[in-house]
Design a protein around this motif. Structure first.
Motif, short mmCIF file in Angstrom:
data_model
loop_
_atom_site.label_atom_id
_atom_site.label_comp_id
_atom_site.label_asym_id
_atom_site.label_seq_id
_atom_site.Cartn_x
_atom_site.Cartn_y
_atom_site.Cartn_z
N GLY A 193 38.94 40.28 35.74
CA GLY A 193 38.48 41.67 35.84
C GLY A 193 39.07 42.29 37.09
O GLY A 193 40.12 41.87 37.57
N SER A 194 38.39 43.26 37.64
CA SER A 194 38.91 43.93 38.83
C SER A 194 38.71 43.08 40.08
O SER A 194 37.66 42.47 40.27
N PRO A 195 39.72 43.05 40.97
CA PRO A 195 39.59 42.33 42.24
C PRO A 195 38.95 43.16 43.35
O PRO A 195 38.84 42.71 44.49
N LEU A 196 38.51 44.38 43.03
CA LEU A 196 38.08 45.31 44.08
C LEU A 196 36.91 44.79 44.91
O LEU A 196 36.87 45.02 46.12
N ALA A 197 35.96 44.11 44.28
CA ALA A 197 34.81 43.60 45.05
C ALA A 197 35.28 42.65 46.14
O ALA A 197 34.80 42.71 47.29
#
Length: 328
Positions: A193-197
């Motif tokens: 999924g997104s790596p933003l966290a």
């Protein structure tokens, strides 16, 4: 040899689409189209950028066509599920496909097998918007500028990691293009999924993220922006340089656009183009897209067909030179 096969396939696809269109009844000429709702297949979940953009366009488009425009979200498998459904839909003028460059230009160069063909199964309608990626890093990361990042990566090859949405995703290939042009070797860490966290928490140094999600986090101070993939700076982030300012010729923007099944009659394709382009010129629609960090386009059919071919070739070179492949 590869270019020869691609050219022959494109010609055959165009001939097949032309034959199908000639055989189809001229519904628009008979005044019978549209006489029921138009379905828009969106190969992503509700709430993500292509879905939001489709919903912005759908209401004024419905008014122009005199029929409801119904959104059908078919998320999964990097957009492949939705693309297959759209490709196999009847070419009767009642199906639009809202898609993005990764599905139409990157996936065909990365996946060894796909249930759809960009050129055989679809006819372009119009490019809706350019979607910049923003190179983001955590507030406590050491690099203040893109120049600092490249200098650090050159000093210690392989010492800088970056996250992406997965192998062959848009953020992956635009980063590899930057690696190639800057002559550096940052290490790819694919996420499901997104790596933003992890980027915000400082556990992943950096990532490219679509402007629609990156800009609010940058403005809130949760992320820092080092650069943007557009040829020029974005009005939404005027103080953030374009990658091209340091690496001339770099252009990594994604895009969103509408296609239809290949057999859709030409007069209906032209009507879709006319009405969608009119919608994209409406000041309120433009403002809402710009607020999302997007650049409204509204191209002709031929212009979008050229974009599709050029993007296929562009990302094919990046995939091949960086050995980006997914067995499927």
């Amino acid at each position: 040899m590869q270019e020869q096969r691609f050219s022959r396939r494109t010609v055959l696809a165009q001939l097949a689409a032309a034959s199908a269109a000639m055989a189809a009844p001229p519904l628009l000429a008979q005044g019978k189209w549209p006489d029921r709702p138009i379905k828009v297949i969106v190969p992503f979940a509700a709430g993500v950028s292509p879905d939001v953009v489709t919903r912005i366009i759908s209401e004024p488009l419905a008014r122009a066509l005199g029929q409801p425009v119904v959104i059908d979200n078919r998320a999964g498998a990097a957009g492949i599920i939705g693309a297959e459904i759209a490709a196999k839909s009847p070419g009767d003028g009642y199906t639009l496909f809202m898609t993005v460059n990764s599905i139409m230009g990157i996936n065909p160069n990365v996946y060894t097998k796909l249930p759809y063909d960009t050129f055989r199964d679809f006819t372009p309608v119009t490019q809706v918007a350019l979607v910049p990626y923003v190179l983001v890093t955590g507030p406590n990361q050491p690099d203040a500028t893109l120049k600092d990042l490249i200098a650090r990566a050159k000093a210690k090859p392989g010492s800088v990691d970056y996250g992406s949405l997965g192998i062959g995703s848009g953020p992956h290939v635009v980063m590899e293009m930057m690696n190639n042009m800057a002559s550096i070797q940052m290490v790819h860490v694919p996420y499901k999924g997104s790596p933003l966290a992890d980027v915000m928490a400082g556990q992943m140094p950096l990532a490219f993220e679509p402007a629609t999600t990156a800009i609010p986090l940058v403005k809130s101070g949760k992320l820092r922006a080092l650069a943007i993939t557009s040829k020029k700076r974005s009005a939404a982030l005027p103080d953030v340089p374009a990658v091209a300012e340091l690496l001339p010729g770099y252009d990594g923007d994604g895009w969103q656009g509408f296609y239809v099944p290949a057999a859709t009659p030409k007069d209906i394709v032209a009507r879709f183009n006319t009405e969608i382009v009119k919608v994209l010129k409406q000041p309120d629609v433009q403002r809402r897209l710009i607020d999302l960090g997007l650049q409204p386009v509204g191209s002709t059919i031929d212009e979008f067909a050229k974009v599709s071919r050029d993007e296929y070739a562009k990302w094919g070179k990046i995939a091949k030179s960086n050995n980006i492949r997914i067995d499927s």
